[in-house]
Design a protein around this motif. Structure first.
Motif, PDB file in Angstrom:
ATOM      1  N   VAL A   1       0.833  -1.207   0.000  1.00 15.33           N
ATOM      2  CA  VAL A   1       0.000   0.000   0.000  1.00 15.33           C
ATOM      3  C   VAL A   1       0.865   1.253   0.000  1.00 15.33           C
ATOM      4  N   ILE A   2       1.921   1.259   0.799  1.00 12.02           N
ATOM      5  CA  ILE A   2       2.820   2.416   0.851  1.00 12.02           C
ATOM      6  C   ILE A   2       3.450   2.666  -0.519  1.00 12.02           C
ATOM      7  N   TYR A   3       3.875   1.597  -1.177  1.00 12.59           N
ATOM      8  CA  TYR A   3       4.490   1.734  -2.499  1.00 12.59           C
ATOM      9  C   TYR A   3       3.485   2.337  -3.494  1.00 12.59           C
ATOM     10  N   LEU A   4       2.227   1.890  -3.428  1.00 12.04           N
ATOM     11  CA  LEU A   4       1.198   2.419  -4.324  1.00 12.04           C
ATOM     12  C   LEU A   4       0.896   3.882  -4.011  1.00 12.04           C
ATOM     13  N   GLN A   5       0.747   4.194  -2.712  1.00 11.91           N
ATOM     14  CA  GLN A   5       0.387   5.555  -2.332  1.00 11.91           C
ATOM     15  C   GLN A   5       1.464   6.560  -2.717  1.00 11.91           C
ATOM     16  N   GLU A   6       2.727   6.134  -2.664  1.00 15.69           N
ATOM     17  CA  GLU A   6       3.822   7.028  -3.037  1.00 15.69           C
ATOM     18  C   GLU A   6       3.846   7.318  -4.533  1.00 15.69           C
ATOM     19  N   ARG A   7       3.152   6.510  -5.330  1.00 15.85           N
ATOM     20  CA  ARG A   7       3.242   6.640  -6.788  1.00 15.85           C
ATOM     21  C   ARG A   7       1.916   6.988  -7.463  1.00 15.85           C
ATOM     22  N   ILE A   8       0.812   6.917  -6.751  1.00 16.42           N
ATOM     23  CA  ILE A   8      -0.477   7.334  -7.305  1.00 16.42           C
ATOM     24  C   ILE A   8      -0.854   8.655  -6.634  1.00 16.42           C
ATOM     25  N   PRO A   9      -0.978   9.743  -7.399  1.00 18.21           N
ATOM     26  CA  PRO A   9      -1.260  11.056  -6.790  1.00 18.21           C
ATOM     27  C   PRO A   9      -2.552  11.020  -5.958  1.00 18.21           C
ATOM     28  N   SER A  10      -2.535  11.748  -4.846  1.00 13.18           N
ATOM     29  CA  SER A  10      -3.691  11.748  -3.947  1.00 13.18           C
ATOM     30  C   SER A  10      -4.912  12.401  -4.571  1.00 13.18           C
ATOM     31  N   ASP A  11      -4.698  13.291  -5.568  1.00 11.43           N
ATOM     32  CA  ASP A  11      -5.853  13.895  -6.223  1.00 11.43           C
ATOM     33  C   ASP A  11      -6.445  12.972  -7.280  1.00 11.43           C
ATOM     34  N   VAL A  12      -5.772  11.857  -7.551  1.00 11.55           N
ATOM     35  CA  VAL A  12      -6.302  10.840  -8.461  1.00 11.55           C
ATOM     36  C   VAL A  12      -7.001   9.744  -7.666  1.00 11.55           C
ATOM     37  N   LEU A  13      -6.356   9.294  -6.588  1.00 12.06           N
ATOM     38  CA  LEU A  13      -6.965   8.311  -5.694  1.00 12.06           C
ATOM     39  C   LEU A  13      -6.794   8.792  -4.258  1.00 12.06           C
ATOM     40  N   ASP A  14      -7.899   9.104  -3.613  1.00 11.95           N
ATOM     41  CA  ASP A  14      -7.862   9.529  -2.212  1.00 11.95           C
ATOM     42  C   ASP A  14      -7.177   8.445  -1.383  1.00 11.95           C
ATOM     43  N   PRO A  15      -6.123   8.780  -0.621  1.00  8.45           N
ATOM     44  CA  PRO A  15      -5.448   7.764   0.193  1.00  8.45           C
ATOM     45  C   PRO A  15      -6.387   7.049   1.154  1.00  8.45           C
ATOM     46  N   GLY A  16      -7.530   7.680   1.474  1.00 10.25           N
ATOM     47  CA  GLY A  16      -8.512   7.016   2.321  1.00 10.25           C
ATOM     48  C   GLY A  16      -9.135   5.800   1.671  1.00 10.25           C
ATOM     49  N   ARG A  17      -8.979   5.687   0.360  1.00  5.25           N
ATOM     50  CA  ARG A  17      -9.516   4.524  -0.356  1.00  5.25           C
ATOM     51  C   ARG A  17      -8.486   3.400  -0.477  1.00  5.25           C
ATOM     52  N   LEU A  18      -7.278   3.631   0.041  1.00  5.44           N
ATOM     53  CA  LEU A  18      -6.253   2.591   0.076  1.00  5.44           C
ATOM     54  C   LEU A  18      -6.300   1.908   1.436  1.00  5.44           C
ATOM     55  N   VAL A  19      -6.468   0.601   1.432  1.00  3.49           N
ATOM     56  CA  VAL A  19      -6.655  -0.145   2.680  1.00  3.49           C
ATOM     57  C   VAL A  19      -5.707  -1.333   2.706  1.00  3.49           C
ATOM     58  N   SER A  20      -5.047  -1.551   3.839  1.00  6.89           N
ATOM     59  CA  SER A  20      -4.202  -2.738   4.002  1.00  6.89           C
ATOM     60  C   SER A  20      -4.736  -3.578   5.152  1.00  6.89           C
ATOM     61  N   THR A  21      -4.774  -4.887   4.943  1.00  5.13           N
ATOM     62  CA  THR A  21      -5.320  -5.809   5.942  1.00  5.13           C
ATOM     63  C   THR A  21      -4.418  -7.029   6.056  1.00  5.13           C
ATOM     64  N   GLY A  22      -4.073  -7.409   7.280  1.00  2.00           N
ATOM     65  CA  GLY A  22      -3.285  -8.620   7.506  1.00  2.00           C
ATOM     66  C   GLY A  22      -4.151  -9.719   8.090  1.00  2.00           C
ATOM     67  N   HIS A  23      -4.241 -10.839   7.406  1.00  2.49           N
ATOM     68  CA  HIS A  23      -5.066 -11.958   7.867  1.00  2.49           C
ATOM     69  C   HIS A  23      -4.245 -13.073   8.506  1.00  2.49           C
ATOM     70  N   GLY A  24      -2.931 -12.934   8.485  1.00  2.00           N
ATOM     71  CA  GLY A  24      -2.116 -14.002   9.047  1.00  2.00           C
ATOM     72  C   GLY A  24      -2.357 -15.316   8.320  1.00  2.00           C
ATOM     73  N   GLN A  25      -2.403 -16.408   9.088  1.00  2.00           N
ATOM     74  CA  GLN A  25      -2.570 -17.732   8.492  1.00  2.00           C
ATOM     75  C   GLN A  25      -4.038 -18.153   8.383  1.00  2.00           C
ATOM     76  N   TRP A  26      -4.969 -17.253   8.734  1.00  2.00           N
ATOM     77  CA  TRP A  26      -6.329 -17.685   9.012  1.00  2.00           C
ATOM     78  C   TRP A  26      -7.276 -17.667   7.833  1.00  2.00           C
ATOM     79  N   ARG A  27      -6.793 -17.371   6.662  1.00  2.00           N
ATOM     80  CA  ARG A  27      -7.624 -17.478   5.456  1.00  2.00           C
ATOM     81  C   ARG A  27      -6.869 -18.309   4.421  1.00  2.00           C
ATOM     82  N   ASN A  28      -6.460 -19.474   4.829  1.00  2.00           N
ATOM     83  CA  ASN A  28      -5.674 -20.329   3.942  1.00  2.00           C
ATOM     84  C   ASN A  28      -6.544 -20.884   2.821  1.00  2.00           C
ATOM     85  N   VAL A  29      -5.924 -21.092   1.677  1.00  2.00           N
ATOM     86  CA  VAL A  29      -6.619 -21.648   0.503  1.00  2.00           C
ATOM     87  C   VAL A  29      -6.143 -23.063   0.218  1.00  2.00           C
TER      88      VAL A  29
END
Length: 267
Positions: free
Chosen positions: A190-218
């Motif tokens: 997310v940080i890499y994307l936010q640093e390269r997509i201008p905030s006036d193009v994509l509001d940083p509030g629409r960038l979300v990061s979520t860690g699920h750990g091992q609990w959504r295994n496929v």
């Protein structure tokens, strides 16, 4: 002959009550105008009221007092909200680009109703037990960013999901390390994307990061090949739902926050 005098009519004051009534109505009107002038309109609650009567109403955020727009399909052009067809086309264009230029044995791309889903094998971005982006991962993101940027005006939310594998089949990973590693990996992307997509193009509030750990295994964690499938990073690009402005992720958050702080409930 004596003249006969006519009685006086008494001045004709029988209609004087109408003057009093008219004054009272005028004063009441002035009173309500004064109340309205010092009142404030809660935009979120107004949206709730509007859409409780008409679920297809589109609220125009550019209006001082928000309300249903007469041009929901953006036929007049300008800075109005894009049409629903534009959102679908933007997501389809993004999907087709990713499918043709990025998809591989380690990167899978799929499309659903209102979203594009990308799954990256963990080795694409990170070394084992690390959340530092590898040069190969940065190259993949650099290839994706132009297409994401083009789709951004139609994006409601871009969510990055981090996952880990259970190191031993019968023993869960240490919770803190497991959660932190998956969250940090999602954050790195997310940080890499936010640093390269201008905030006036994509509001940083629409960038979300979520860690699920091992609990959504496929896949089971019984072999290294299976564990490799579980160690992954995913990206979900969700399009704006123009038929229901209250489904917008930022509006949803604002509504929940205001409801909680105001001590009110919505149905």
């Amino acid at each position: 002959m004596a003249s006969i005098k006519k009685k006086s009519s008494g001045g004709g004051g029988g209609a004087n009550w109408m003057d009093t009534y008219g004054d009272m109505v005028t004063l009441l009107l002035c009173f309500f105008v004064l109340l309205y002038s010092i009142s404030s309109i809660d935009q979120t609650k107004w949206m709730l009221v509007v859409q409780s009567f008409n679920r297809n109403a589109v609220v125009n955020p550019e209006q001082t007092v928000p309300g249903p727009t007469d041009d929901p399909d953006n036929k007049t052009g300008g800075n109005e909200m894009p049409a629903t067809d534009d959102v679908e086309k933007a997501l389809d264009t993004l999907y087709q680009y990713l499918k043709q230029n990025v998809a591989s044995d380690s990167i899978s791309v799929s499309q659903g109703d209102g979203y594009v889903f990308i799954s990256f094998a963990d080795a694409v971005f990170f070394d084992g037990n690390s959340f530092t982006l590898k040069p190969e991962g940065k190259a993949v993101l650099d290839q994706i960013i132009p297409a994401l940027t083009a789709a951004c005006p139609y994006v409601d939310e871009l969510e990055v999901l981090g996952h880990t594998a259970q190191q031993y089949a019968n023993t869960p990973n240490p919770i803190e390390n497991d959660r932190r590693l998956s969250s940090n990996r999602a954050d790195s992307v997310v940080i890499y994307l936010q640093e390269r997509i201008p905030s006036d193009v994509l509001d940083p509030g629409r960038l979300v990061s979520t860690g699920h750990g091992q609990w959504r295994n496929v896949s089971p964690n019984d072999t290294e090949a299976h564990r490799a499938k579980n160690r992954r990073v995913e990206m979900v690009v969700t399009g704006k739902n123009l038929e229901d402005m209250l489904s917008d992720s930022l509006t949803q958050y604002s509504t929940m926050y205001k409801t909680a702080t105001d001590g009110t409930t919505t149905e």
